[in-house]
Design an enzyme around this catalytic site. Structure first.
Site, PDB file in Angstrom:
ATOM      1  N   THR A 155       0.883  -1.159   0.000  1.00  0.00           N
ATOM      2  CA  THR A 155       0.000   0.000   0.000  1.00  0.00           C
ATOM      3  C   THR A 155       0.924   1.213   0.000  1.00  0.00           C
ATOM      4  OG1 THR A 155      -1.918   1.053   1.003  1.00  0.00           O
ATOM      5  CG2 THR A 155      -0.271   0.203   2.522  1.00  0.00           C
ATOM      6  N   ALA A 183     -10.435  -0.439  -5.761  1.00  0.00           N
ATOM      7  CA  ALA A 183     -10.653  -1.243  -6.965  1.00  0.00           C
ATOM      8  C   ALA A 183     -11.976  -1.999  -6.877  1.00  0.00           C
ATOM      9  CB  ALA A 183      -9.494  -2.222  -7.157  1.00  0.00           C
ATOM     10  N   SER A 184     -12.363  -2.376  -5.659  1.00  0.00           N
ATOM     11  CA  SER A 184     -13.634  -3.093  -5.486  1.00  0.00           C
ATOM     12  C   SER A 184     -14.800  -2.234  -5.958  1.00  0.00           C
ATOM     13  CB  SER A 184     -13.850  -3.449  -4.017  1.00  0.00           C
ATOM     14  OG  SER A 184     -12.686  -3.960  -3.436  1.00  0.00           O
ATOM     15  N   HIS A 211      -9.924 -11.450  -8.051  1.00  0.00           N
ATOM     16  CA  HIS A 211     -10.009 -10.997  -6.653  1.00  0.00           C
ATOM     17  C   HIS A 211     -11.410 -11.244  -6.088  1.00  0.00           C
ATOM     18  CE1 HIS A 211      -9.984  -7.952  -3.352  1.00  0.00           C
ATOM     19  NE2 HIS A 211      -8.721  -8.309  -3.290  1.00  0.00           N
TER      20      HIS A 211
HETATM   21  C1  LIG Z   1      -5.830  -5.444  -4.186  1.00  0.00           C
HETATM   22  C2  LIG Z   1      -6.671  -5.926  -5.303  1.00  0.00           C
HETATM   23  C3  LIG Z   1      -8.027  -5.601  -5.375  1.00  0.00           C
HETATM   24  C4  LIG Z   1      -8.735  -4.869  -4.260  1.00  0.00           C
HETATM   25  O1  LIG Z   1      -8.327  -3.557  -4.202  1.00  0.00           O
HETATM   26  P1  LIG Z   1      -9.108  -2.511  -3.271  1.00  0.00           P
HETATM   27  O2  LIG Z   1      -8.672  -1.201  -3.783  1.00  0.00           O
HETATM   28  O3  LIG Z   1      -8.672  -2.783  -1.865  1.00  0.00           O
HETATM   29  O4  LIG Z   1     -10.560  -2.754  -3.443  1.00  0.00           O
HETATM   30  C5  LIG Z   1      -8.730  -6.004  -6.478  1.00  0.00           C
HETATM   31  N1  LIG Z   1      -8.148  -6.695  -7.466  1.00  0.00           N
HETATM   32  C6  LIG Z   1      -6.847  -7.036  -7.439  1.00  0.00           C
HETATM   33  C7  LIG Z   1      -6.248  -7.806  -8.571  1.00  0.00           C
HETATM   34  C8  LIG Z   1      -6.064  -6.667  -6.342  1.00  0.00           C
HETATM   35  O5  LIG Z   1      -4.766  -7.010  -6.305  1.00  0.00           O
END
Ligand SMILES: *Cc1c(COP(=O)(O)O)cnc(C)c1O
Length: 484
Positions: free
Chosen positions: A82, A148-149, A192
């Site tokens: 992070t 990303a979610s 994920h």
């Molecule tokens: C870390 C990760 C996510 C989740 O990311 P967030 O921002 O915490 O939601 C989704 N997809 C992949 C491939 C990841 O490595």
């Protein structure tokens, strides 16, 4: 409350932050506290009269630090990185001071306009097709999501709105409920967990497809699933292509999935949460060949591009599907300039949004593209260095090709051995790793996380990994003798 008093607090805190980060190596990466450790350390109630800031600062070290897992220690190798950098921290201070809620253009024009331009800067740094960028003058553009979610869910909801509109035209006899009930989305079984969750939250079927022996989802697998579902009367509408899976940093075959999605009219979303940052280096862009076929692209500068959480960059070729799908227009949110700049409230789930573009601006300006590239290259280099150490010790095996800053490895032997092994490593608390499992093979993941990591730190981690291996392998021998 006197501004001056808190000014001193602020200045002290800046010094504390710098000394925390510069000396982070000296802290044990994993805390030793037990659940419930914190409550006895602080009073039952909030103070009636104000505390002194000096006491608060002291309590940070007494109450908080013992319970912190130090993600920016070079001994932290769990999950994915992070991001953390001083320019991003400073930008967040400014964002906290302005503290606007930029849901519409008029709610703070700088908040929206800087975001539009920063997303263009960033998109160009990655070599994204112009169609994704606002500067092209077309429909496309970028937005900063929290995670990303959220980006995956937002893409899925846009795709759902688009599929609903299209199907209503093609099959006017079908009700909305019938159409939604027949929608089906696809992703690799190794995508994920947030992808499966987007299906649940979006109320649609999400099929998990098996990737090939190199953990890449292939075009023919997707096409076969689509054909089966079409024959069953379902409506394929959405697919996720992962670039850099969380388990092993595998890259789905975008060059194959793109054409299939285009042929069958599926919205293609790219989840490059971790690995996307590497595309600032031209030599890694072959891994996103075919990106022009996608409808949306997302990666997390908050993972690997030195911009503190939260900053998840998402581009869409045609955001109008979101704007239309998420558009509710109460009078109190209307303004006269509607339509001339994005009202980002329509591009996301919540209404409120922070001024996050500031930290992109500060980081991109104060590092420059050149130093961001150097950061990525250095960390990938350190991963290869660790890989070479592992390869020289024939008690170990590397389980996945090393492309980015992640090394997947295990002790030769059973899953049980490796499970006991990682438990022992984390139990010693000097370094921190998490495991994963693919096709029933349990392995350890070592991610290069901290931006402070140097070669000497990798030597320290490797020494710890070797010593723990000595312990567990000796123990194992003893146990075997006892059995005999
Ligand atoms: C870390 C990760 C996510 C989740 O990311 P967030 O921002 O915490 O939601 C989704 N997809 C992949 C491939 C990841 O490595």
């Amino acid at each position: 409350m006197e501004a001056n008093q808190f000014k001193d607090f602020g200045k002290e805190m800046i010094d504390y932050v710098a000394s925390y980060l510069e000396n982070i190596r000296e802290r044990r990466v994993l805390p030793t506290v037990e659940p419930g450790y914190l409550r006895p350390l602080i009073p039952e109630n909030a103070p009636e009269k104000p505390d002194k800031w000096q006491d608060v600062l002291q309590d940070v070290e007494k109450v908080i630090m013992p319970g912190v897992t130090h993600w920016h220690s070079p001994r932290f190798h769990a999950y994915f990185p992070t991001a953390n950098s001083y320019p991003a921290i400073v930008a967040d201070i400014l964002s906290g001071a302005i503290a606007c809620i930029g849901f519409t253009w008029i709610a703070s024009p700088a908040c929206t306009e800087l975001e539009v331009v920063m997303m263009d800067w960033l998109g160009q740094m990655l070599g994204l097709p112009e169609e994704f960028l606002a500067r092209s003058g077309g429909r496309g553009g970028g937005v900063i999501q929290g995670t990303a979610s959220e980006a995956t869910l937002v893409a899925l909801l846009g795709a759902k709105a688009k599929a609903l509109a299209r199907t209503k035209k093609e099959k006017p006899h079908m009700s909305d409920a019938e159409i939604v009930g027949n929608l089906v989305a696809y992703a690799s079984a190794q995508s994920h967990s947030s992808v499966e969750r987007a299906g649940l939250l979006g109320g649609v079927r999400m099929r998990a497809l098996e990737p090939d022996e190199n953990n890449k989802l292939r075009g023919d697998t997707l096409e076969k699933a689509i054909k089966e579902d079409l024959e069953a009367g379902l409506i394929p509408f959405f697919a996720v292509n992962t670039l850099g899976t969380t388990s092993s940093c595998a890259f789905d075959r975008l060059d194959e999935l793109g054409p299939v999605c285009n042929e069958y009219n599926l919205w293609l979303h790219i989840d490059a949460a971790y690995a996307g940052s590497a595309f600032v280096c031209p030599e890694y862009r072959y891994l996103m060949a075919g990106v022009e076929k996608a409808d949306s692209f997302n990666f997390n500068p908050h993972k690997w591009l030195l911009v503190n959480f939260d900053c998840s960059a998402m581009w869409l070729k045609d955001p109008s599907w979101l704007v239309n799908a998420f558009n509710v227009d109460p009078l109190y949110l209307k303004h006269e300039q509607q339509g001339s700049a994005p009202d980002y409230r329509h591009w996301q789930i919540p209404l409120g949004r922070r001024f996050r573009a500031l930290k992109l601006w500060f980081v991109l300006r104060l590092y420059g593209v050149e130093n961001l590239q150097a950061h990525i290259r250095k960390q990938i280099g350190l991963a290869h260095y660790f890989e070479s150490l592992v390869r020289c010790d024939d008690r170990f095996e590397i389980t996945e090709e090393v492309l980015m800053g992640l090394v997947c490895f295990r002790l030769k032997g059973t899953n049980e051995l490796n499970e006991a092994y990682i438990k022992r490593i984390n139990g010693r608390g000097l370094i921190h790793l998490v495991p994963s499992k693919i096709r029933d093979v349990f392995f350890l993941r070592l991610a290069i996380c901290s931006r402070f990591t140097e070669k000497g730190d990798i030597d320290v981690s490797w020494k710890e990994i070797k010593e723990t291996a000595n312990e567990i392998l000796n123990n194992n021998l003893c146990n075997n003798h006892n059995h005999k």
